[in-house]
Design a protein around this motif. Structure first.
Motif, PDB file in Angstrom:
ATOM      1  N   PHE A   1       0.872  -1.087   0.028  1.00 45.34           N
ATOM      2  CA  PHE A   1       0.152  -0.100   0.123  1.00 45.34           C
ATOM      3  C   PHE A   1       0.998   1.230   0.070  1.00 45.34           C
ATOM      4  O   PHE A   1       0.579   2.244  -0.741  1.00 45.34           O
ATOM      5  N   ILE A   2       1.808   1.096   0.857  1.00 44.91           N
ATOM      6  CA  ILE A   2       2.870   2.385   0.668  1.00 44.91           C
ATOM      7  C   ILE A   2       3.437   2.765  -0.511  1.00 44.91           C
ATOM      8  O   ILE A   2       3.508   3.618  -1.089  1.00 44.91           O
TER       9      ILE A   2
ATOM     10  N   ILE B   1       2.897   6.151  -2.530  1.00 42.00           N
ATOM     11  CA  ILE B   1       4.320   6.695  -3.003  1.00 42.00           C
ATOM     12  C   ILE B   1       4.267   7.124  -4.561  1.00 42.00           C
ATOM     13  O   ILE B   1       4.690   7.983  -5.256  1.00 42.00           O
ATOM     14  N   GLY B   2       4.003   5.707  -5.375  1.00 39.83           N
ATOM     15  CA  GLY B   2       4.272   5.829  -6.822  1.00 39.83           C
ATOM     16  C   GLY B   2       3.057   6.508  -7.479  1.00 39.83           C
ATOM     17  O   GLY B   2       3.233   7.256  -8.658  1.00 39.83           O
ATOM     18  N   GLY B   3       2.123   6.527  -6.895  1.00 40.54           N
ATOM     19  CA  GLY B   3       0.705   7.453  -7.497  1.00 40.54           C
ATOM     20  C   GLY B   3      -0.256   6.142  -7.833  1.00 40.54           C
ATOM     21  O   GLY B   3      -0.034   5.239  -8.760  1.00 40.54           O
ATOM     22  N   MET B   4      -1.331   6.429  -7.147  1.00 42.54           N
ATOM     23  CA  MET B   4      -2.694   5.447  -7.234  1.00 42.54           C
ATOM     24  C   MET B   4      -2.901   5.257  -8.820  1.00 42.54           C
ATOM     25  O   MET B   4      -3.342   6.169  -9.543  1.00 42.54           O
TER      26      MET B   4
ATOM     27  N   VAL C   1      11.294   0.311  -5.834  1.00 43.80           N
ATOM     28  CA  VAL C   1      12.976   0.330  -5.743  1.00 43.80           C
ATOM     29  C   VAL C   1      13.145   1.367  -4.690  1.00 43.80           C
ATOM     30  O   VAL C   1      14.202   0.933  -3.900  1.00 43.80           O
ATOM     31  N   VAL C   2      12.629   2.403  -4.482  1.00 43.00           N
ATOM     32  CA  VAL C   2      12.992   3.239  -3.510  1.00 43.00           C
ATOM     33  C   VAL C   2      12.720   2.885  -2.262  1.00 43.00           C
ATOM     34  O   VAL C   2      13.783   2.913  -1.375  1.00 43.00           O
ATOM     35  N   VAL C   3      11.592   2.257  -2.040  1.00 45.28           N
ATOM     36  CA  VAL C   3      11.327   1.900  -0.635  1.00 45.28           C
ATOM     37  C   VAL C   3      12.159   0.739  -0.297  1.00 45.28           C
ATOM     38  O   VAL C   3      12.614   0.484   1.032  1.00 45.28           O
ATOM     39  N   GLY C   4      12.456  -0.404  -1.269  1.00 48.14           N
ATOM     40  CA  GLY C   4      13.254  -1.647  -1.079  1.00 48.14           C
ATOM     41  C   GLY C   4      14.515  -1.259  -0.505  1.00 48.14           C
ATOM     42  O   GLY C   4      15.217  -1.662   0.309  1.00 48.14           O
ATOM     43  N   VAL C   5      15.305  -0.350  -1.313  1.00 49.60           N
ATOM     44  CA  VAL C   5      16.837   0.004  -1.212  1.00 49.60           C
ATOM     45  C   VAL C   5      16.838   0.641  -0.031  1.00 49.60           C
ATOM     46  O   VAL C   5      17.622   0.489   0.883  1.00 49.60           O
TER      47      VAL C   5
ATOM     48  N   LEU D   1       9.021   8.621   4.744  1.00 51.35           N
ATOM     49  CA  LEU D   1       9.138   9.064   2.997  1.00 51.35           C
ATOM     50  C   LEU D   1       7.293   9.198   2.672  1.00 51.35           C
ATOM     51  O   LEU D   1       7.244   9.931   1.860  1.00 51.35           O
ATOM     52  N   LEU D   2       6.783   8.045   3.220  1.00 53.92           N
ATOM     53  CA  LEU D   2       5.261   8.234   2.779  1.00 53.92           C
ATOM     54  C   LEU D   2       4.827   9.444   3.174  1.00 53.92           C
ATOM     55  O   LEU D   2       3.935  10.255   2.413  1.00 53.92           O
ATOM     56  N   ALA D   3       4.901   9.858   4.346  1.00 56.94           N
ATOM     57  CA  ALA D   3       4.530  11.279   4.806  1.00 56.94           C
ATOM     58  C   ALA D   3       5.021  12.283   4.095  1.00 56.94           C
ATOM     59  O   ALA D   3       4.229  13.425   3.783  1.00 56.94           O
ATOM     60  N   LEU D   4       6.269  12.272   3.819  1.00 58.87           N
ATOM     61  CA  LEU D   4       6.821  13.504   2.952  1.00 58.87           C
ATOM     62  C   LEU D   4       6.137  13.651   1.418  1.00 58.87           C
ATOM     63  O   LEU D   4       5.821  14.753   1.191  1.00 58.87           O
ATOM     64  N   VAL D   5       5.809  12.324   0.973  1.00 59.17           N
ATOM     65  CA  VAL D   5       5.239  12.318  -0.346  1.00 59.17           C
ATOM     66  C   VAL D   5       3.934  13.001  -0.335  1.00 59.17           C
ATOM     67  O   VAL D   5       3.492  13.870  -1.145  1.00 59.17           O
ATOM     68  N   LEU D   6       3.127  12.537   0.754  1.00 66.58           N
ATOM     69  CA  LEU D   6       1.571  13.109   0.770  1.00 66.58           C
ATOM     70  C   LEU D   6       1.577  14.534   1.022  1.00 66.58           C
ATOM     71  O   LEU D   6       0.645  14.901   0.521  1.00 66.58           O
ATOM     72  N   LEU D   7       2.660  15.057   1.925  1.00 68.21           N
ATOM     73  CA  LEU D   7       2.608  16.462   2.106  1.00 68.21           C
ATOM     74  C   LEU D   7       3.015  17.213   0.960  1.00 68.21           C
ATOM     75  O   LEU D   7       2.396  18.174   0.743  1.00 68.21           O
TER      76      LEU D   7
END
Length: 286
Positions: free
Chosen positions: A225-226, A230-233, A244-248, A269-275
């Motif tokens: 879900f994250i 982050i990628g765009g629904m 790739v960003v999340v895994g690495v 990172l999720l919070a930053l992208v949402l903001l």
């Protein structure tokens, strides 16, 4: 240097696992506007079906059986439980959450609540030497699986009739319906494709983790879900980039930081992208 190579490749392997789960979620949400909380159960169905089938058909045959079982279950869920609720968002959430819980209980009643040792093929326990690092074959397997699924999905969406219908339905479902196209068949097909990808994730995660458990799919679903957010629904390519960003990031932070720092950084990172960019990294559909 070898540590950097090892962390990068194992992080990409983790990203491959996240993408296999997130791709189906992203497709289903993009076309049908359904937040499918039962998607993790599809992964578990694929994992347990593979677990059962490997002793009978070998690993390749068992994995195909797991993929087919998860796709069939996902299509059946769409036809029986989701289709009557497309205009009732809250009911969709409640049904998929309930199905996820009931599905885990069903698996526990059949195979028990404890993790079971997965019948891993002998080759999966070897390592490859890459730039001085000893890389587990299972990480390379996840990367290859994700690349094949990404290429297959993009080819399907861009060069097949049903792929074009799905892409058009993501952009404007009402227009597709007005053209006389039965978009409900596309919904079922998208659920089946998402279930198949989740089933493949279940089979490969069994090899990667060495075990299967009834709640394993639900745990991985959180990171999927994250990745989707982050990628765009609704964006397959966005999900691939985000995975790739999340895994690495998770792999490096868990190695160099204190325990759990990888998961904390992913949430941050999720919070930053949402903001900063609420529509996700790509902000568009595949």
């Amino acid at each position: 240097m070898s540590t950097i190579v090892l962390l990068t490749i194992t992080g990409l392997g983790l990203a491959g696992l996240y993408f296999l789960i997130a791709s189906g979620l992203s497709l289903v949400f993009g076309l049908a506007d359904v937040l499918n909380f039962a998607h993790g159960w599809f992964l578990s169905v694929g994992a347990y079906a593979t677990y059962w089938a490997v002793p009978h058909f070998g690993f390749a045959g068992g994995a195909l059986f797991g993929v087919a079982a998860a796709a069939a279950v996902a299509a059946l869920v769409e036809l029986v439980m989701i289709r009557p609720l497309y205009t009732r968002t809250i009911a969709q959430v409640l049904v998929t959450v309930g199905l996820s819980l009931a599905g885990v209980a069903l698996l526990q009643s059949i195979w028990g609540p404890d993790p079971l040792a997965f019948p891993r093929p002998a080759w999966s326990q070897s390592v490859w030497h890459v730039l001085g690092a000893k890389v587990p074959v299972t990480s390379l397997m996840l990367i290859a699986g994700a690349v094949v699924v990404l290429a297959g999905l993009l080819a399907f969406l861009r060069w097949t009739r049903y792929g074009l219908i799905i892409r058009a339905g993501v952009e404007n479902r009402e227009m597709v319906t007005a053209l006389g196209i039965d978009v409900r068949k596309a919904f079922t097909l998208v659920f089946a494709i998402g279930g198949a990808a989740a089933g493949l994730a279940g089979a490969l995660s069994g090899v990667y983790l060495g075990s299967v458990s009834p709640g394993g799919g639900t745990s991985l679903l959180i990171f999927a879900f994250i990745v989707v957010v982050i990628g765009g629904m609704g964006s397959i390519t966005g999900s691939a980039v985000a995975a790739v960003v999340v895994g690495v990031l998770q792999q490096f932070m868990n190695y160099y930081g204190p325990a759990g720092s990888g998961e904390i950084c992913v949430i941050a990172l999720l919070a930053l992208v949402l903001l900063v960019r609420p529509s996700g990294l790509t902000g568009r559909n595949a």
